[in-house]
Design an enzyme around this catalytic site. Structure first.
Site, PDB file in Angstrom:
ATOM      1  N   ASP A 127      -2.687  -1.115  10.472  1.00 31.50           N
ATOM      2  CA  ASP A 127      -2.834  -1.188   9.018  1.00 31.50           C
ATOM      3  C   ASP A 127      -3.513  -2.474   8.547  1.00 31.50           C
ATOM      4  O   ASP A 127      -3.886  -2.576   7.380  1.00 31.50           O
ATOM      5  CB  ASP A 127      -1.466  -1.096   8.327  1.00 31.50           C
ATOM      6  CG  ASP A 127      -0.868   0.291   8.400  1.00 31.50           C
ATOM      7  OD1 ASP A 127      -1.560   1.222   8.851  1.00 31.50           O
ATOM      8  OD2 ASP A 127       0.306   0.447   8.004  1.00 31.50           O
ATOM      9  N   LYS A 130       0.848  -1.200   0.000  1.00 37.15           N
ATOM     10  CA  LYS A 130       0.000   0.000   0.000  1.00 37.15           C
ATOM     11  C   LYS A 130       0.876   1.240   0.000  1.00 37.15           C
ATOM     12  O   LYS A 130       2.072   1.205   0.336  1.00 37.15           O
ATOM     13  CB  LYS A 130      -0.937   0.022   1.210  1.00 37.15           C
ATOM     14  CG  LYS A 130      -0.257  -0.013   2.571  1.00 37.15           C
ATOM     15  CD  LYS A 130       0.215   1.336   3.106  1.00 37.15           C
ATOM     16  CE  LYS A 130       0.820   1.227   4.513  1.00 37.15           C
ATOM     17  NZ  LYS A 130       1.548   2.462   4.928  1.00 37.15           N
TER      18      LYS A 130
END
Length: 289
Positions: free
Chosen positions: A139, A13
């Site tokens: 996350d 990401k």
């Protein structure tokens, strides 16, 4: 490694921006960010065991002990929470560099949760898996849910966000500053005014740097190689830092413009060209099985 094994993507990401808007009574920081999933990452290979054992097969590519491996911890956490009698062998093919801010360990953990939920026949909804994943790292939920997202809180309050197609030139300087030390840095800006998702979607003030990364000046001051990498990338576009790591990137609207930018950059930067994802490669793999 074929018999009984299945392979699952664990995408990287980017944080397209990262602000700190305050600190909570428990000491954690209130954040705002946008998570962009990528068409690049690790591969998590799984083989179901009937004896309940959970074991890592092969040495860690990043020198992490088995008991500290987030994918192993995720599998054990899910097994305990679901009271599942099955186990798994887990093997990781690492591509995401450690300490770069690309979410490699969190993504590996999320893939283990999502894929084992399928392989063990647990049928937990994604939101329940995301809540379990939060106990492993802030996350993890975005990787479990598998959509680009506007994030708030410690990163766990997620709202899907529609992002345009994009290509990214990524450079990873290879330094690792501990996240806890960065959050404790006296020169870290912790009181940025809250931003609105609508302004980000509209593109307001993006070029002015209003949607920047609070950790960029901190890392630039501490790590000369990060400063040099961002300076080099700024010759071809708006260079940004991702997360609290040393990974740097520039966004482009087309592959052609990104490829042209790489040709202008010094070969020593070891840049990578990566496409942004709309839906996580992991969820596309789930849909095919």
């Amino acid at each position: 490694m074929t018999h009984g094994w299945t392979a699952w993507p664990a995408p990287a990401k980017l944080n397209l921006f990262l602000h700190i808007t305050g600190r909570r009574p428990d000491g954690y920081h209130e954040l705002q960010s946008v998570f962009r999933l990528l068409e690049w990452g690790d591969t998590v290979r799984l083989r179901v065991r009937s004896d309940g054992g959970i074991h890592r097969v092969g040495a860690s590519a990043v020198g992490v002990e088995e008991q500290s491996d987030l994918a192993i911890r995720a599998a054990k956490r899910l097994q305990d929470a679901a009271k599942c009698s099955q186990g798994a062998d887990i093997s990781l093919e690492k591509r995401i560099p450690t300490g770069g801010g690309f979410g490699g360990g969190s993504s590996d953990a999320a893939t283990a949760l999502v894929a084992l939920n399928r392989l063990w026949g647990l049928h937990w909804p994604l939101q329940r898996l995301a809540e379990l994943g939060l106990s492993l790292g802030a996350d993890v939920p975005v990787f479990v849910l598998g959509r680009n997202a506007w994030a708030e809180g410690v990163g766990e309050r997620l709202r899907p966000i529609r992002l345009p197609p994009a290509w990214y030139v990524i450079a990873e300087p290879g330094v690792h500053s501990p996240t806890a030390a960065l959050f404790a840095a006296p020169d870290l800006t912790r009181d940025s005014p809250p931003l609105k998702m609508a302004d980000f979607v509209a593109g307001g003030d993006l070029r002015s740097g209003r949607f920047g990364n609070a950790f960029e000046p901190v890392l630039r001051a501490r790590e000369p190689v990060v400063d040099a990498t961002l300076s080099a990338l700024s010759q071809v576009g708006r260079a940004r830092l991702t997360g609290t790591g040393s990974g740097c990137f520039v966004e482009f609207a087309t592959r052609e413009s990104a490829e042209a930018a790489i040709r202008r950059l010094p070969p020593a930067l070891r840049c990578r060209l990566v496409a942004g994802a709309v839906v996580s490669p992991l969820h596309r793999a789930l849909a095919r099985t």
